[in-house]
Design a protein around this motif. Sequence first.
Motif, mmCIF file in Angstrom:
data_model
loop_
_atom_site.group_PDB
_atom_site.id
_atom_site.type_symbol
_atom_site.label_atom_id
_atom_site.label_comp_id
_atom_site.label_asym_id
_atom_site.label_seq_id
_atom_site.Cartn_x
_atom_site.Cartn_y
_atom_site.Cartn_z
ATOM 1 N N PHE A 85 0.833 -1.198 0.000
ATOM 2 C CA PHE A 85 0.000 0.000 0.000
ATOM 3 C C PHE A 85 0.871 1.252 0.000
ATOM 4 O O PHE A 85 1.944 1.274 0.611
ATOM 5 C CB PHE A 85 -0.893 0.049 1.236
ATOM 6 C CG PHE A 85 -1.984 -0.988 1.284
ATOM 7 C CD1 PHE A 85 -2.445 -1.612 0.141
ATOM 8 C CD2 PHE A 85 -2.558 -1.328 2.493
ATOM 9 C CE1 PHE A 85 -3.455 -2.555 0.188
ATOM 10 C CE2 PHE A 85 -3.564 -2.264 2.563
ATOM 11 C CZ PHE A 85 -4.013 -2.882 1.399
ATOM 12 N N ARG A 88 -0.332 6.735 2.329
ATOM 13 C CA ARG A 88 -1.642 7.274 2.739
ATOM 14 C C ARG A 88 -2.638 6.146 3.013
ATOM 15 O O ARG A 88 -3.397 6.206 3.977
ATOM 16 C CB ARG A 88 -2.167 8.211 1.657
ATOM 17 C CG ARG A 88 -3.366 8.959 2.109
ATOM 18 C CD ARG A 88 -3.689 10.074 1.177
ATOM 19 N NE ARG A 88 -4.841 10.789 1.717
ATOM 20 C CZ ARG A 88 -5.612 11.560 1.024
ATOM 21 N NH1 ARG A 88 -5.364 11.774 -0.248
ATOM 22 N NH2 ARG A 88 -6.625 12.159 1.586
ATOM 23 N N VAL A 89 -2.644 5.107 2.198
ATOM 24 C CA VAL A 89 -3.549 3.976 2.406
ATOM 25 C C VAL A 89 -3.139 3.224 3.670
ATOM 26 O O VAL A 89 -3.996 2.796 4.454
ATOM 27 C CB VAL A 89 -3.571 3.046 1.168
ATOM 28 C CG1 VAL A 89 -4.416 1.810 1.432
ATOM 29 C CG2 VAL A 89 -4.079 3.798 -0.053
ATOM 30 N N LYS A 90 -1.836 3.075 3.885
ATOM 31 C CA LYS A 90 -1.365 2.447 5.132
ATOM 32 C C LYS A 90 -1.872 3.222 6.340
ATOM 33 O O LYS A 90 -2.298 2.636 7.335
ATOM 34 C CB LYS A 90 0.166 2.392 5.163
ATOM 35 C CG LYS A 90 0.778 1.340 4.301
ATOM 36 C CD LYS A 90 2.291 1.359 4.461
ATOM 37 C CE LYS A 90 2.944 0.326 3.574
ATOM 38 N NZ LYS A 90 4.412 0.341 3.702
#
Length: 169
Positions: A85, A88-90
Amino acid sequence: MKAWSMVELVIDSISEIMGRIGWLIIFYVMSFGIFDVIMRYFFNSPSLWISVTIQYAMVLLACVSGAYALNKEAFVKLDLFYAKFPPRVKAIVDIFTFLLTFLYLYVLITKGIEAAQASFKLKQTTPTAVPIPLYHLKAIIPFGVFCVLLVAVKKLVIDVQTVLGIERE
């Protein structure tokens, strides 16, 4: 944001102190564990108190090492998808994970306080030949969990800053 930097510094310092205490506990467990084995097998003179204090120390180690391990990201993760990921997704995944973490730590703190209070009232000791007080240890458990919660909140704030695109100092 300068105030938050100071808060982060305090949380990092607390977790570092906890890690150093953990190191001392590990040194104690290793030293006295070896001493107990030597006394038992070579001199046929086992101690009555060493094994109990080593068990006590191992519980204490679990209490003080959690904050340090979380702060250093030393916990094992299942990175099957997470590792791929973008940051930001993490951060978004970590924010949702924080909700479960908070719930778990809240239960540990509240039930730990209840157990510590009951132990203090009963003046609880180990049921061994050498009675060692347990109420001190039971009081440390919620404190250690609270330190883990501080680190988790710090990480939550960092994740929120990442999601919002706020530059870190």
